[in-house]
Scaffold this motif. Sequence first.
Motif, PDB file in Angstrom:
ATOM      1  N   ASP A   7      16.103   3.706   4.521  1.00 23.93           N
ATOM      2  CA  ASP A   7      16.550   4.418   3.325  1.00 23.93           C
ATOM      3  C   ASP A   7      15.644   4.166   2.123  1.00 23.93           C
ATOM      4  N   ASN A   8      15.008   2.996   2.073  1.00 19.75           N
ATOM      5  CA  ASN A   8      14.147   2.693   0.928  1.00 19.75           C
ATOM      6  C   ASN A   8      12.654   2.805   1.258  1.00 19.75           C
ATOM      7  N   SER A   9      12.311   3.502   2.339  1.00 22.90           N
ATOM      8  CA  SER A   9      10.895   3.661   2.724  1.00 22.90           C
ATOM      9  C   SER A   9      10.069   4.326   1.631  1.00 22.90           C
ATOM     10  N   ALA A  10      10.587   5.352   0.994  1.00 21.58           N
ATOM     11  CA  ALA A  10       9.836   6.062  -0.051  1.00 21.58           C
ATOM     12  C   ALA A  10       9.530   5.126  -1.219  1.00 21.58           C
ATOM     13  N   ARG A  11      10.478   4.292  -1.595  1.00 20.64           N
ATOM     14  CA  ARG A  11      10.267   3.352  -2.699  1.00 20.64           C
ATOM     15  C   ARG A  11       9.200   2.320  -2.332  1.00 20.64           C
ATOM     16  N   ILE A  12       9.232   1.830  -1.100  1.00 17.88           N
ATOM     17  CA  ILE A  12       8.258   0.827  -0.662  1.00 17.88           C
ATOM     18  C   ILE A  12       6.854   1.434  -0.591  1.00 17.88           C
ATOM     19  N   VAL A  13       6.740   2.660  -0.079  1.00 14.79           N
ATOM     20  CA  VAL A  13       5.444   3.342  -0.034  1.00 14.79           C
ATOM     21  C   VAL A  13       4.895   3.492  -1.456  1.00 14.79           C
ATOM     22  N   ARG A  14       5.731   3.910  -2.387  1.00 18.16           N
ATOM     23  CA  ARG A  14       5.313   4.082  -3.775  1.00 18.16           C
ATOM     24  C   ARG A  14       4.872   2.738  -4.384  1.00 18.16           C
ATOM     25  N   THR A  15       5.618   1.673  -4.123  1.00 17.89           N
ATOM     26  CA  THR A  15       5.259   0.346  -4.636  1.00 17.89           C
ATOM     27  C   THR A  15       3.915  -0.113  -4.080  1.00 17.89           C
ATOM     28  N   ASN A  16       3.711   0.055  -2.765  1.00 15.50           N
ATOM     29  CA  ASN A  16       2.426  -0.325  -2.169  1.00 15.50           C
ATOM     30  C   ASN A  16       1.280   0.489  -2.753  1.00 15.50           C
ATOM     31  N   ALA A  17       1.511   1.784  -2.965  1.00 20.24           N
ATOM     32  CA  ALA A  17       0.469   2.637  -3.542  1.00 20.24           C
ATOM     33  C   ALA A  17       0.142   2.194  -4.961  1.00 20.24           C
ATOM     34  N   GLU A  18       1.158   1.920  -5.759  1.00 20.59           N
ATOM     35  CA  GLU A  18       0.936   1.522  -7.152  1.00 20.59           C
ATOM     36  C   GLU A  18       0.169   0.214  -7.247  1.00 20.59           C
ATOM     37  N   ARG A  19       0.384  -0.695  -6.313  1.00 20.75           N
ATOM     38  CA  ARG A  19      -0.344  -1.963  -6.315  1.00 20.75           C
ATOM     39  C   ARG A  19      -1.825  -1.772  -5.991  1.00 20.75           C
ATOM     40  N   LEU A  20      -2.151  -0.768  -5.175  1.00 21.59           N
ATOM     41  CA  LEU A  20      -3.518  -0.594  -4.703  1.00 21.59           C
ATOM     42  C   LEU A  20      -4.337   0.411  -5.506  1.00 21.59           C
ATOM     43  N   ILE A  21      -3.680   1.340  -6.190  1.00 22.38           N
ATOM     44  CA  ILE A  21      -4.409   2.370  -6.952  1.00 22.38           C
ATOM     45  C   ILE A  21      -5.335   1.705  -7.966  1.00 22.38           C
ATOM     46  N   GLY A  22      -6.583   2.153  -7.977  1.00 20.30           N
ATOM     47  CA  GLY A  22      -7.569   1.624  -8.910  1.00 20.30           C
ATOM     48  C   GLY A  22      -8.902   1.407  -8.227  1.00 20.30           C
TER      49      GLY A  22
END
Length: 135
Positions: A7-22
């Motif tokens: 149920d929280n897969s979308a939130r985890i994907v977004r969190t991982n992306a935000e940590r790596l963007i840059g």
Amino acid sequence: MLGSNSDNSARIVRTNAERLIGTWRASGASSLADLGYGGTALSSRIEEWNFFDDLTYTYRLEKQISLMSPYGSMVRPSSTSERGLWVPPDRTGPQINILLLCNGTDGRKAMVDWLDSDDDRPMQCQINGTRLLRF
């Protein structure tokens, strides 16, 4: 790259992306050999990953070998670059595997190690064993 599809897969994907963007960069140089008579051989490299918020990425690796002596010098540069899409996982942890889809080829995984950081925006990580700093 949904592994748990919870149920929280979308939130985890977004969190991982935000940590790596840059932009992430590593550079270094080393002496390869003492050639005698004041000569030396050096090697240098710059590795850079750019992860964008539209889930595209670019990668660039530039290497250079330099030979210097009192009689002359030689430089041999080489470079590698790629671009494509990247997919963050829906699992958290100190290490994550992202999927890289380079120029329409089959995907491959890259391992990101957060180096024990729990920060939302870490300033360093390792990608496939290379330690990189955020720029």
